[in-house]
Design a protein around this motif. Structure first.
Motif, PDB file in Angstrom:
ATOM      1  N   GLN A 718       4.668  -4.179 -11.025  1.00  0.00           N
ATOM      2  CA  GLN A 718       3.890  -3.017 -10.611  1.00  0.00           C
ATOM      3  C   GLN A 718       3.051  -3.342  -9.366  1.00  0.00           C
ATOM      4  OE1 GLN A 718       3.992   0.184 -11.736  1.00  0.00           O
ATOM      5  NE2 GLN A 718       5.787  -0.561 -12.874  1.00  0.00           N
ATOM      6  N   TRP A 721       5.456  -3.489  -6.435  1.00  0.00           N
ATOM      7  CA  TRP A 721       5.842  -2.132  -6.053  1.00  0.00           C
ATOM      8  C   TRP A 721       4.709  -1.437  -5.293  1.00  0.00           C
ATOM      9  CZ3 TRP A 721       9.467   0.784  -4.676  1.00  0.00           C
ATOM     10  CH2 TRP A 721       9.380   2.173  -4.722  1.00  0.00           C
ATOM     11  N   ARG A 722       3.465  -1.673  -5.732  1.00  0.00           N
ATOM     12  CA  ARG A 722       2.323  -1.051  -5.050  1.00  0.00           C
ATOM     13  C   ARG A 722       2.237  -1.504  -3.595  1.00  0.00           C
ATOM     14  NH1 ARG A 722      -2.608  -2.072  -3.421  1.00  0.00           N
ATOM     15  NH2 ARG A 722      -2.496  -4.263  -4.057  1.00  0.00           N
ATOM     16  N   ASN A 725       5.632   0.227  -1.532  1.00  0.00           N
ATOM     17  CA  ASN A 725       6.081   1.622  -1.633  1.00  0.00           C
ATOM     18  C   ASN A 725       5.457   2.539  -0.589  1.00  0.00           C
ATOM     19  OD1 ASN A 725       3.488   2.046  -2.537  1.00  0.00           O
ATOM     20  ND2 ASN A 725       4.050   2.813  -4.561  1.00  0.00           N
ATOM     21  N   GLN A 726       4.769   1.949   0.401  1.00  0.00           N
ATOM     22  CA  GLN A 726       4.154   2.734   1.478  1.00  0.00           C
ATOM     23  C   GLN A 726       5.228   3.320   2.394  1.00  0.00           C
ATOM     24  OE1 GLN A 726       0.715   3.321   2.375  1.00  0.00           O
ATOM     25  NE2 GLN A 726       1.783   4.766   3.718  1.00  0.00           N
ATOM     26  N   LYS A 727       5.091   4.580   2.733  1.00  0.00           N
ATOM     27  CA  LYS A 727       5.985   5.208   3.700  1.00  0.00           C
ATOM     28  C   LYS A 727       5.375   5.102   5.096  1.00  0.00           C
ATOM     29  CE  LYS A 727       8.293   8.512   0.653  1.00  0.00           C
ATOM     30  NZ  LYS A 727       8.667   9.938   0.444  1.00  0.00           N
ATOM     31  N   HIS A 866       3.662   7.839  -0.421  1.00  0.00           N
ATOM     32  CA  HIS A 866       4.227   6.658  -1.065  1.00  0.00           C
ATOM     33  C   HIS A 866       5.488   7.063  -1.829  1.00  0.00           C
ATOM     34  CE1 HIS A 866       0.018   5.547  -0.427  1.00  0.00           C
ATOM     35  NE2 HIS A 866       0.411   4.284  -0.461  1.00  0.00           N
ATOM     36  N   TYR A 867       6.389   6.091  -2.019  1.00  0.00           N
ATOM     37  CA  TYR A 867       7.563   6.335  -2.855  1.00  0.00           C
ATOM     38  C   TYR A 867       7.137   6.403  -4.317  1.00  0.00           C
ATOM     39  CZ  TYR A 867      10.885   5.645   0.927  1.00  0.00           C
ATOM     40  OH  TYR A 867      11.600   5.785   2.075  1.00  0.00           O
ATOM     41  N   ASP A 868       7.672   7.365  -5.026  1.00  0.00           N
ATOM     42  CA  ASP A 868       7.382   7.514  -6.445  1.00  0.00           C
ATOM     43  C   ASP A 868       8.360   6.680  -7.264  1.00  0.00           C
ATOM     44  OD1 ASP A 868       5.663   9.433  -8.299  1.00  0.00           O
ATOM     45  OD2 ASP A 868       7.669   9.242  -9.190  1.00  0.00           O
ATOM     46  N   THR A 869       7.962   6.334  -8.474  1.00  0.00           N
ATOM     47  CA  THR A 869       8.843   5.534  -9.339  1.00  0.00           C
ATOM     48  C   THR A 869      10.070   6.306  -9.797  1.00  0.00           C
ATOM     49  OG1 THR A 869       7.510   6.174 -11.259  1.00  0.00           O
ATOM     50  CG2 THR A 869       6.971   4.075 -10.189  1.00  0.00           C
ATOM     51  N   LEU A 922      16.647  -3.059  -5.232  1.00  0.00           N
ATOM     52  CA  LEU A 922      15.944  -1.839  -4.847  1.00  0.00           C
ATOM     53  C   LEU A 922      16.880  -0.637  -4.866  1.00  0.00           C
ATOM     54  CD1 LEU A 922      13.736  -3.352  -2.029  1.00  0.00           C
ATOM     55  CD2 LEU A 922      12.925  -2.363  -4.180  1.00  0.00           C
ATOM     56  N   PHE A 926      15.002   3.906  -1.779  1.00  0.00           N
ATOM     57  CA  PHE A 926      13.963   3.172  -1.068  1.00  0.00           C
ATOM     58  C   PHE A 926      14.462   2.886   0.346  1.00  0.00           C
ATOM     59  CE2 PHE A 926      11.767  -0.713   0.264  1.00  0.00           C
ATOM     60  CZ  PHE A 926      10.445  -0.342   0.059  1.00  0.00           C
TER      61      PHE A 926
END
Length: 1014
Positions: A718, A721-722, A725-727, A866-869, A922, A926
């Motif tokens: 987690q 991923w945090r 996951n930034q766009k 951000h990308y969602d799970t 991934l 992504f």
């Protein structure tokens, strides 16, 4: 497109087996003789013919045959086994789909090259096979011409075109006549003409003129030509020899080659088979109709079952409709209180086993149906399952340029084409279109980040245009059943050849994405004689027919697939991941597979059943230094080894522990005397038949979901991923002057254009030509040819050179003009030699330099997104589990579907590495934006660093780090990714996230260690 052919070692071996049976035969020009001129009043002079030379008395054919058999460890012949066709009969066993037609065509050329034999007759049991052979002759003509520098003259026997027999006899080159048995073994008036003295053939019998050539007979599927009429007719051809090619020989002669079903599967020469059975379970006391379609799995919700069930409509009518069931669902309530569903409450949905359980004890498996199930229900389920399997395979293979075809076998034309209906659609056509539209909508509803081009392709084809039927056609242009055609032409039926236009004579068109046909409906009687390499799904919409074996039906789809360039998709690492044939049967998976395996086992008559000393003794082991014979002592050592380790049972049958250890690579060490020949020795053991060695078709209805596991919720993942996951968006400050400075020297150095070459042929008009010669284009004979180099044939066309390059490279005409103006005159002079290639190559080189300039001035800016799970669970139906790894311990999913052997090895290393806490391949969603297209990195990995909590790493795996292997767009995307993660670390503070490209896990640890020290 054109299907391309290449020399395959296993096919060359089959060709050589036949050629070597005649070692010692002197090569000679064809024997000359005078062709019977017929009646003198025809004023036709006797012409010279060329027949096959007789086998020399000095050639010991039997001894040669035994040498060939010994080389392949086949049973040795003690005599030449005669047949109605003649004294010499060679059996060549080749599994369906391995290219036996190609093999016997190549054998024709080799026999001509080695011994000068030039007259061949290919006999086939049906018109379908005849048309397939004709197509193969045409398709391979150029391929063989490149190898042998000559072409074969071929034609199909027709009693109305007897002049072709005259040409067959009078030509000294390779001549091939294709004939189906009905043309000489049936009692019809036209078929008897071959034995009659004909006025239009100068009072001669065609069979006599054919027989004078002493032709070599090639029987394609000889087991279909063993009727009394055929056996009676064969001696009249006076064959020099008979070569028999089949996967399932009925009568045994002198077998000189074997490539059976087990060999073909183990060597990955045919598709892997999956079976989707539709099982009807008659549970006593249960009349509720239920069919389990699928089980959907997502991370944030419990599994959901998709079923078909009966529902009372508001009008009071009862209809069967799809429903999604969660745990606790009450079917009595969902059906609007239909009594048969009382007691049906969902207690368990198990995605692992693919089962749905109810409170009354009923358990339903994937693909199973219970209750009031009619034949019509089964057919609908089969059609649905075929379309579902097709769309899954199509989505996987579209990007690889492989068109997926599906084949339905039916037993009655009226079920597909009903001429009493206004739209002429039969029951199956309507069912297909209904189910297709529904499943197409579902497929388009699954958002797929990485496959927009496939979705566009899918949307562009209407249901009514993507299926077609191929049957006999009557003279009104309507489809007709083949069994009707058999009753005679007086019923108004034309030749069956019209039925096979697209699937045979236009095979390449069917393989092209330009042709919308993807689903083929055809008659169950269409068996041997045609196939298509891209049949991936096959459905049996018909009653069981004991005259057609499962193996015959499955054989129509076993051939290895080809892509849009006509190349076989047969890379060893991918062949059985891509080449998978799904068979949708009207019986249970278990029943179909057991029946198929029994048929395969029954056909393995040439395989020994016991691993005894006697069998091993005298066998030859193929080694790099040449063949080595298994002496009695070596055979004894091998037999003792098998007994000592429990690899055989008390009856010397190969035991299951041998197959398990062989597959796992854990076999006990061979005795020292056998170790130098380890692989051929084990190959000899593998040749012994056992049930475990049979190909075991997989169950296509196994769960196709790959749910996230507890590793996904680990704090380490987690946190990783945090951090990633930034766009972001990119900016490019493009410098035109720099592009020009870099492009000019690159074009001077690397722009090379191949001049256009022309083939000049000179010919002379032949003397004594006939009207037939003029019609058939034989009025001139080529005397010599010359290849010359010159300007393009299109050099006179006014090309928009600047416009073409500017458009393709996305530049202004002015920029392109400046680049071309500055390159060396000798480089630009190549434009006139081949304008098309000049434009293509110049564009490619300029684009590469443009990408380099853009990367140097590329910057990324983080945005408030951000990308969602959700991207980890999107598209979780329809996974290709044929590529799956074993169940994993450290990955966020239970399984990974590697894209290559490099990735597979990387996963194995990550699984065993104690320093790896958790990792993920991934998801396709992504994406990192780049100027040359979105980029999807491979792996996210969290390492346990000991006292320091974790190291976070994003890795790209590649088989090679060389600049040649990582150039062009791929290399550009990787360079952009480096900038992305660097900018992310600077702007967001994700200092612990690292990115690099590695070849394997060892290289990854080198990079991690180096970064850690630095």
């Amino acid at each position: 497109m054109k299907i391309k052919f290449k020399v395959q070692p296993y096919q060359t071996e089959a060709v050589q087996a036949v050629v070597d049976c005649f070692r010692g035969q002197p090569k000679a020009d064809p024997a000359r003789y005078r062709i019977d001129p017929g009646r003198l009043d025809q004023l036709q002079l006797s012409t010279e013919g060329f027949r096959n030379a007789e086998i020399a008395q000095t050639v010991d054919v039997l001894e040669n045959i035994r040498a060939v058999q010994k080389r392949q460890n086949l049973i040795l012949s003690d005599r030449l086994v005669p047949s109605a066709g003649g004294k010499i009969n060679l059996d060549i066993e080749m599994e369906t789909g391995t290219g036996k037609t190609y093999v016997y065509l190549k054998t024709i050329f080799e026999l001509y090259e080695e011994y000068g034999w030039s007259k061949f007759i290919i006999m086939v049991p049906s018109i379908a096979i005849r048309e397939g052979v004709q197509k193969s002759l045409a398709m391979t003509a150029e391929h063989f011409a490149q190898t042998y520098h000559r072409k074969a003259r071929f034609f199909t026997y027709n009693s109305k075109r007897l002049h072709e027999i005259e040409s067959f006899s009078s030509d000294a080159g390779i001549n091939v006549m294709v004939i189906n048995v009905q043309a000489f073994a049936s009692t019809g008036k036209e078929n008897r003409r071959i034995y009659d003295e004909l006025d239009d053939f100068q009072s001669r019998k065609p069979i006599d003129v054919i027989a004078r050539n002493r032709p070599i007979l090639i029987l394609d599927e000889p087991q279909k030509m063993e009727g009394p009429a055929t056996k009676k007719a064969l001696p009249q051809f006076q064959a020099l020899m008979v070569l028999r090619y089949s996967a399932t020989h009925k009568s045994e002669h002198n077998k000189v080659h074997r490539l059976d079903a087990v060999d073909a599967y183990q060597q990955k020469l045919v598709k892997k088979i999956q079976v989707s059975g539709i099982q009807v379970r008659g549970i006593e006391g249960v009349s509720a109709y239920l069919h389990l379609n699928d089980i959907e799995v997502s991370k944030d919700a419990a599994p959901v079952a998709r079923v078909d069930m009966e529902v009372r409509m508001k009008s009071g009518q009862i209809r069967r409709q799809p429903r999604r069931l969660e745990r606790g669902a009450n079917l009595f309530a969902l059906s609007r209180e239909l009594d048969q569903y009382q007691g049906f409450s969902v207690t368990q949905i198990d995605a692992r086993s693919g089962t749905l359980e109810f409170s009354n004890g009923v358990v339903l498996g994937l693909g199973e149906a219970i209750g009031d199930v009619t034949e019509g229900d089964i057919r609908r389920l089969q059609i649905r399952e075929t379309i579902r399997a097709h769309l899954q395979r199509e989505e996987q293979l579209f990007a690889k340029g492989i068109k997926v075809l599906s084949l339905f076998f039916i037993d009655e034309v009226a079920k597909y084409r009903d001429y009493s209906q206004p739209d002429e659609k039969g029951e199956y056509a309507r069912l297909f279109e209904d189910e297709y539209e529904q499943l197409k909508a579902e497929a388009l509803g699954r958002f797929d980040f990485d496959n927009p081009s496939y979705h566009q392709y899918l949307k562009s084809i209407a249901a009514s245009e993507t299926h077609n039927g191929y049957f006999a056609i009557d003279k009104k242009g309507r489809l007709a059943d083949p069994n009707v055609a058999k009753r005679g032409t007086d019923k108004g039926l034309s030749d069956d050849v019209t039925a096979y236009d697209l699937i045979l004579t236009k095979k390449e068109l069917l393989l092209s994405f330009r042709e919308p046909t993807r689903f083929i409906f055809s008659h169950s009687a269409l068996r041997e004689g045609w196939d298509n390499p891209n049949v991936f799904v096959m459905c049996m919409l018909k009653q069981s027919d004991s005259s057609i074996s499962r193996r015959q039906e499955v054989g129509r789809g076993l051939r290895i697939a080809v892509d849009q360039q006509g190349e076989r998709v047969d890379h060893p690492a991918e062949v059985h991941r891509i080449n998978v044939l799904t068979v949708v049967a009207s019986e249970s998976y278990r029943d179909f597979v057991s029946g198929l395996q029994q048929e395969i086992a029954d056909g393995l008559s040439a395989r020994p059943r016991q691993a005894t000393e006697a069998y091993f003794t005298g066998k030859q082991l193929a080694t790099d230094a040449g063949p080595v014979e298994m002496t009695a002592e070596l055979a004894r050592e091998l037999h003792r080894y098998l007994i000592r380790h429990g690899y055989v049972d008390n009856d010397d049958h190969i035991a299951e522990p041998y197959h398990q250890a062989r597959a796992a690579g854990t076999l006990a060490e061979l005795p020292a005397s056998l170790q130098p020949y380890a692989e051929p020795v084990l190959g000899l053991v593998d040749s012994v038949f056992s049930g475990a060695s049979l190909p075991m078709p997989g169950d296509a209805r196994k769960p196709s979901t790959n749910p996230l596991n507890q590793n996904f919720d680990k704090r380490a993942f987690q946190e990783l991923w945090r951090r990633i996951n930034q766009k972001a968006v990119y900016r490019v400050d493009f410098d035109t002057e720099e592009l020009i400075r870099k492009s000019v020297p690159t074009l001077n150095k690397d722009l090379r254009v191949t001049p256009i070459k022309y083939l000049i042929q000179r010919g002379t008009q032949i003397e004594g030509m006939t009207d037939d010669d003029l019609r058939e284009g034989r009025s001139f004979k080529v005397g010599e040819s010359l290849t010359e180099t010159g300007e393009s044939a299109h050099s006179s066309i006014a090309y928009d050179l600047l416009g073409k390059i500017a458009e393709a490279a996305d530049l202004t005409r002015q920029t392109v003009a400046r680049i071309l103006n500055d390159i060396e005159p000798s480089v630009f002079a190549q434009y006139r030699q081949n304008p098309e290639q000049f434009i293509t190559e110049a564009t490619r080189l300029i684009r590469e330099q443009k990408a380099t300039v853009m990367i140097e001035r590329l910057t990324y800016d983080a945005i408030n997104e951000h990308y969602d799970t959700d991207i980890f669970t999107a598209g979780q139906t329809g996974n290709d589990f044929s590529r799956a790894t074993e169940k994993l311990k450290r990955h966020i999913y239970d399984y990974v579907m590697p894209d290559s052997e490099v990735e597979r090895a990387f996963v194995q290393a990550l699984e065993t590495a104690q320093e790896v806490t958790v990792y993920a391949k991934l998801p396709r969603g992504f994406l990192i934006p780049t100027p040359v297209g979105d980029y999807n990195p491979d792996w996210a990995i969290a390492f346990d660093e000991g006292q320091v909590k974790h190291i976070y790493f994003v890795a790209e795996t590649k088989g090679s780090m060389s600049s040649l292997a990582l150039r062009g767009i791929e290399s550009t995307k990787i360079d952009c990714a480096r900038k992305f993660f660097a900018e992310l670390a600077r702007q967001v503070g994700s200092k612990a996230v690292r990115y690099d490209v590695v070849t394997d896990y060892g290289r990854l640890m080198d990079v991690v260690g180096a970064r850690q020290v630095g």
